[in-house]
Design an enzyme around this catalytic site. Structure first.
Site, PDB file in Angstrom:
ATOM      1  N   ASN A 104       0.871  -1.172   0.000  1.00 24.07           N
ATOM      2  CA  ASN A 104       0.000   0.000   0.000  1.00 24.07           C
ATOM      3  C   ASN A 104       0.915   1.232   0.000  1.00 24.07           C
ATOM      4  O   ASN A 104       1.451   1.622   1.032  1.00 24.07           O
ATOM      5  CB  ASN A 104      -0.883  -0.047   1.259  1.00 24.07           C
ATOM      6  CG  ASN A 104      -1.837   1.127   1.324  1.00 24.07           C
ATOM      7  OD1 ASN A 104      -1.765   2.056   0.512  1.00 24.07           O
ATOM      8  ND2 ASN A 104      -2.725   1.100   2.298  1.00 24.07           N
TER       9      ASN A 104
ATOM     10  N   GLU B 251      -8.321  -4.982   5.338  1.00 26.69           N
ATOM     11  CA  GLU B 251      -8.165  -4.703   3.907  1.00 26.69           C
ATOM     12  C   GLU B 251      -7.008  -5.477   3.305  1.00 26.69           C
ATOM     13  O   GLU B 251      -7.078  -5.922   2.161  1.00 26.69           O
ATOM     14  CB  GLU B 251      -7.967  -3.185   3.704  1.00 26.69           C
ATOM     15  CG  GLU B 251      -9.239  -2.403   3.964  1.00 26.69           C
ATOM     16  CD  GLU B 251      -9.016  -0.902   4.084  1.00 26.69           C
ATOM     17  OE1 GLU B 251      -8.559  -0.470   5.160  1.00 26.69           O
ATOM     18  OE2 GLU B 251      -9.298  -0.180   3.125  1.00 26.69           O
TER      19      GLU B 251
ATOM     20  N   HIS C  27     -18.003   2.353   7.500  1.00 26.63           N
ATOM     21  CA  HIS C  27     -16.542   2.292   7.689  1.00 26.63           C
ATOM     22  C   HIS C  27     -16.133   3.638   8.285  1.00 26.63           C
ATOM     23  O   HIS C  27     -16.117   4.657   7.593  1.00 26.63           O
ATOM     24  CB  HIS C  27     -15.847   2.047   6.343  1.00 26.63           C
ATOM     25  CG  HIS C  27     -14.342   2.081   6.430  1.00 26.63           C
ATOM     26  ND1 HIS C  27     -13.550   0.975   6.210  1.00 26.63           N
ATOM     27  CD2 HIS C  27     -13.493   3.095   6.715  1.00 26.63           C
ATOM     28  CE1 HIS C  27     -12.285   1.309   6.366  1.00 26.63           C
ATOM     29  NE2 HIS C  27     -12.219   2.595   6.663  1.00 26.63           N
TER      30      HIS C  27
ATOM     31  N   MET D 207     -10.862  10.835  17.228  1.00 25.56           N
ATOM     32  CA  MET D 207     -12.130  10.724  17.952  1.00 25.56           C
ATOM     33  C   MET D 207     -11.931  10.540  19.460  1.00 25.56           C
ATOM     34  O   MET D 207     -12.718  11.017  20.265  1.00 25.56           O
ATOM     35  CB  MET D 207     -12.930   9.563  17.353  1.00 25.56           C
ATOM     36  CG  MET D 207     -14.324   9.460  17.875  1.00 25.56           C
ATOM     37  SD  MET D 207     -15.273  10.990  17.642  1.00 25.56           S
ATOM     38  CE  MET D 207     -16.225  10.592  16.201  1.00 25.56           C
TER      39      MET D 207
ATOM     40  N   GLU E 248     -15.092   0.275  15.180  1.00 26.51           N
ATOM     41  CA  GLU E 248     -14.764  -0.912  15.967  1.00 26.51           C
ATOM     42  C   GLU E 248     -14.612  -0.623  17.451  1.00 26.51           C
ATOM     43  O   GLU E 248     -14.771  -1.509  18.282  1.00 26.51           O
ATOM     44  CB  GLU E 248     -13.450  -1.527  15.446  1.00 26.51           C
ATOM     45  CG  GLU E 248     -13.586  -2.148  14.074  1.00 26.51           C
ATOM     46  CD  GLU E 248     -12.250  -2.443  13.413  1.00 26.51           C
ATOM     47  OE1 GLU E 248     -11.252  -2.679  14.127  1.00 26.51           O
ATOM     48  OE2 GLU E 248     -12.193  -2.414  12.161  1.00 26.51           O
TER      49      GLU E 248
ATOM     50  N   ARG F 112      -2.594  -2.052  -3.493  1.00 24.74           N
ATOM     51  CA  ARG F 112      -3.787  -1.240  -3.272  1.00 24.74           C
ATOM     52  C   ARG F 112      -3.713  -0.035  -4.214  1.00 24.74           C
ATOM     53  O   ARG F 112      -2.718   0.690  -4.216  1.00 24.74           O
ATOM     54  CB  ARG F 112      -3.840  -0.757  -1.831  1.00 24.74           C
ATOM     55  CG  ARG F 112      -4.995   0.182  -1.621  1.00 24.74           C
ATOM     56  CD  ARG F 112      -5.045   0.699  -0.197  1.00 24.74           C
ATOM     57  NE  ARG F 112      -6.209   1.555  -0.058  1.00 24.74           N
ATOM     58  CZ  ARG F 112      -6.167   2.796   0.402  1.00 24.74           C
ATOM     59  NH1 ARG F 112      -5.010   3.323   0.772  1.00 24.74           N
ATOM     60  NH2 ARG F 112      -7.263   3.496   0.498  1.00 24.74           N
TER      61      ARG F 112
ATOM     62  N   HIS G  26     -13.224   2.948  -0.088  1.00 27.07           N
ATOM     63  CA  HIS G  26     -13.291   1.946   0.991  1.00 27.07           C
ATOM     64  C   HIS G  26     -13.894   0.619   0.509  1.00 27.07           C
ATOM     65  O   HIS G  26     -14.340  -0.192   1.313  1.00 27.07           O
ATOM     66  CB  HIS G  26     -14.133   2.447   2.193  1.00 27.07           C
ATOM     67  CG  HIS G  26     -13.508   3.566   2.957  1.00 27.07           C
ATOM     68  ND1 HIS G  26     -14.257   4.569   3.542  1.00 27.07           N
ATOM     69  CD2 HIS G  26     -12.218   3.843   3.235  1.00 27.07           C
ATOM     70  CE1 HIS G  26     -13.448   5.420   4.150  1.00 27.07           C
ATOM     71  NE2 HIS G  26     -12.207   5.004   3.976  1.00 27.07           N
TER      72      HIS G  26
ATOM     73  N   ARG H 204     -12.262  16.027   7.133  1.00 24.53           N
ATOM     74  CA  ARG H 204     -13.079  16.374   5.960  1.00 24.53           C
ATOM     75  C   ARG H 204     -14.509  16.689   6.380  1.00 24.53           C
ATOM     76  O   ARG H 204     -15.055  16.046   7.273  1.00 24.53           O
ATOM     77  CB  ARG H 204     -13.109  15.209   4.956  1.00 24.53           C
ATOM     78  CG  ARG H 204     -11.769  14.913   4.352  1.00 24.53           C
ATOM     79  CD  ARG H 204     -11.895  13.831   3.270  1.00 24.53           C
ATOM     80  NE  ARG H 204     -10.633  13.130   3.148  1.00 24.53           N
ATOM     81  CZ  ARG H 204     -10.493  11.808   3.140  1.00 24.53           C
ATOM     82  NH1 ARG H 204     -11.556  11.019   3.197  1.00 24.53           N
ATOM     83  NH2 ARG H 204      -9.306  11.262   3.045  1.00 24.53           N
TER      84      ARG H 204
ATOM     85  N   GLY I 271     -11.427   2.178  12.708  1.00 23.13           N
ATOM     86  CA  GLY I 271     -11.020   2.700  14.032  1.00 23.13           C
ATOM     87  C   GLY I 271     -12.157   3.148  14.935  1.00 23.13           C
ATOM     88  O   GLY I 271     -12.288   2.667  16.068  1.00 23.13           O
TER      89      GLY I 271
HETATM   90  P1  ADP Z   1      -7.517   5.025   8.753  1.00 20.54           P
HETATM   91  O1  ADP Z   1      -8.698   5.639   8.106  1.00 20.54           O
HETATM   92  O2  ADP Z   1      -6.320   5.924   8.813  1.00 20.54           O
HETATM   93  O3  ADP Z   1      -7.219   3.607   8.316  1.00 20.54           O
HETATM   94  P2  ADP Z   1      -8.400   3.818  11.241  1.00 20.54           P
HETATM   95  O4  ADP Z   1      -9.447   2.926  10.707  1.00 20.54           O
HETATM   96  O5  ADP Z   1      -7.205   3.219  11.877  1.00 20.54           O
HETATM   97  O6  ADP Z   1      -7.959   4.935  10.236  1.00 20.54           O
HETATM   98  O7  ADP Z   1      -9.117   4.776  12.303  1.00 20.54           O
HETATM   99  C1  ADP Z   1      -8.389   5.795  12.898  1.00 20.54           C
HETATM  100  C2  ADP Z   1      -9.282   6.553  13.833  1.00 20.54           C
HETATM  101  O8  ADP Z   1      -9.955   5.657  14.721  1.00 20.54           O
HETATM  102  C3  ADP Z   1      -8.497   7.473  14.747  1.00 20.54           C
HETATM  103  O9  ADP Z   1      -8.328   8.734  14.181  1.00 20.54           O
HETATM  104  C4  ADP Z   1      -9.365   7.548  15.967  1.00 20.54           C
HETATM  105  O10 ADP Z   1     -10.183   8.694  15.835  1.00 20.54           O
HETATM  106  C5  ADP Z   1     -10.264   6.358  15.900  1.00 20.54           C
HETATM  107  N1  ADP Z   1     -10.103   5.488  17.062  1.00 20.54           N
HETATM  108  C6  ADP Z   1      -9.143   4.569  17.290  1.00 20.54           C
HETATM  109  N2  ADP Z   1      -9.333   3.993  18.511  1.00 20.54           N
HETATM  110  C7  ADP Z   1     -10.446   4.557  19.035  1.00 20.54           C
HETATM  111  C8  ADP Z   1     -11.165   4.392  20.255  1.00 20.54           C
HETATM  112  N3  ADP Z   1     -10.782   3.524  21.188  1.00 20.54           N
HETATM  113  N4  ADP Z   1     -12.262   5.169  20.444  1.00 20.54           N
HETATM  114  C9  ADP Z   1     -12.648   6.047  19.513  1.00 20.54           C
HETATM  115  N5  ADP Z   1     -12.019   6.244  18.348  1.00 20.54           N
HETATM  116  C10 ADP Z   1     -10.930   5.513  18.103  1.00 20.54           C
END
Ligand code: ADP
Length: 397
Positions: free
Chosen positions: A9, A382, A206, A281, A331, A89, A178, A239, A328
């Site tokens: 990637n 992914e 997502h 977040m 989940e 990717r 995505h 965004r 993120g």
């Molecule tokens: P990307 O889009 O870069 O692949 P991810 O899917 O890893 O991102 O998600 C990243 C985001 O997930 C972080 O910016 C954060 O806001 C959020 N995140 C990660 N862990 C937590 C958590 N425990 N609670 C809330 N938000 C979280």
């Protein structure tokens, strides 16, 4: 060693990679970052240990060479790894690629012609492809596109009501992103529900740094919130998601700001960052809990936008078997999940607070046992999906 796929990637200043075997196990993973900057960094975890190295990485070619060195040092040796394919990717496949594809010179040329649709991403993806094809010249290379899964959208979902010539001459339409993540999560959701994928309707959210939501009917994307670019739709880390398109001209007239600068602000200085002062977040929650009204508003706007789209895609699908949260935020953030589905009980959508609060890494239900619509949390993967798709395409030859 079992048959393996190297998943690459390539971003403009980074290369993320995983070596995945035919059981889906990750044999090695790593990241080369700050490519082209004064100080580069390589982290590799392999079968024989870890490598951490700080040294300048001038370009993608030297990045991949450094990665090869890390494989030699911390394993596994790529020469004996039974490499059957390299999966790349690629962000934008336009309307030319509805499936992953074996890379040849013509495919490279087509991806190059699509650069205007993804000027930040496709050039870096192409760099990675060109360098990797030279280095791993004996194995098939496969491009897996973020947009491909959404090519099943019907014309009424991907068409913007704008002058027809814009689509013909400039490719202006909804593409969606995505797709690899949504495809993976949708398969896992059908498995968890015990349903035939061809008889399963899903709304997949997502929610990562970038965020999108997709209506999936019988394994096909039928609508998705991201559009020509990843700017449209949900509120994201930096965004804006949906706004009135007239805002750009309004700011041009009143503040003399160029369309370029507004675009930059909508992509990099908006979303949670604009409202809460933070794009992560977790930090937004911390600020809201300590009484920051901007952060509270950011959460309200984020969850409200999500709820609106769930309602819209419920109407699109007619029957929904499950709503799926992934990435993120999706989940990990029980509060966002609960708040964004709050008040939808009349649609059969409910979240069980104990199930929602459980800190479980496995795919799981968070709706009550007797709910009409299941609500699921499914970790996305992914890289595994790219490895699977690359393996299938390479085997077909
Ligand atoms: P990307 O889009 O870069 O692949 P991810 O899917 O890893 O991102 O998600 C990243 C985001 O997930 C972080 O910016 C954060 O806001 C959020 N995140 C990660 N862990 C937590 C958590 N425990 N609670 C809330 N938000 C979280």
């Amino acid at each position: 060693m079992a048959d393996t796929v190297l998943v690459l990637n390539c971003g403009s200043s980074s290369i993320k990679y995983q070596l995945i075997d035919d059981t889906g196990s990750v044999l090695a993973r790593g990241l080369a970052e700050r490519i082209g900057e004064a100080s580069g960094q390589l982290s590799h975890a392999g079968t024989g240990g870890e490598v951490e190295r700080s040294e300048p990485i001038p370009d993608h070619e030297s990045g991949l060479q450094a990665i090869l060195g890390a494989f030699d040092e911390a394993g596994p040796h790529l020469a004996d790894a039974g490499l059957v394919a390299v999966g790349h990717r690629v962000v934008h496949g336009g309307d030319r690629f509805a499936d992953p594809v074996l890379i040849d010179d013509e495919v490279v040329e087509t991806i190059r012609r699509l650069v205007p649709l993804a000027p930040l991403h496709n050039p870096a993806n192409l760099d990675g492809i060109e360098v990797a094809r030279r280095i791993f010249s004996a194995v098939p290379h496969v491009a897996v596109f973020d947009t491909a899964f959404h090519q099943t959208m019907p014309e009424h979902a991907y068409t913007y009501a704008v002058p027809r010539q814009w689509q013909r001459d400039y490719g202006v339409r909804r593409y969606g992103f995505h797709g690899t993540s949504v495809a993976y999560v949708a398969q896992e959701a059908a498995r968890l529900l015990g349903r035939e994928p061809t008889d399963t309707n899903l709304i997949v959210a997502h929610l990562g740094n970038g965020a999108s939501i997709t209506a999936v009917a019988a394994t096909h994307s039928v609508d998705t919130s991201m559009g020509l670019t990843p700017l449209e739709g949900l509120v994201m880390g930096t965004r804006s998601g949906d706004i009135d398109p007239a805002i750009t001209a309004h700011l041009g007239r009143l503040a003399g700001v160029s369309a370029e600068l507004v675009d930059e602000a909508l992509n990099r200085k908006s979303g949670l960052l604009a409202l809460a002062g933070a794009n992560d977040m977790r930090e937004v929650h911390r600020r809201a809990e300590s009484g920051d009204s901007g952060a509270s508003l950011a959460l309200d706007v984020y969850c409200y936008r999500l709820r609106k789209y769930v309602g819209a895609y419920y109407a699109v699908l007619g029957r929904v078997d499950a709503i799926v949260f992934t990435a993120g935020v999706g989940e990990n953030d029980a509060d966002v999940r609960a708040r964004s589905l709050d008040g939808l009980q009349r649609l059969g959508i409910e979240v069980d607070s104990a199930r929602n609060a459980a800190a479980d890494r496995e795919p799981r239900f968070i709706s009550p046992a007797d709910a009409d619509v299941a609500v699921l949390v499914i970790p996305t993967n992914e890289e595994l999906e790219i490895a699977r798709e690359a393996r299938t395409v390479a085997a077909r030859g």
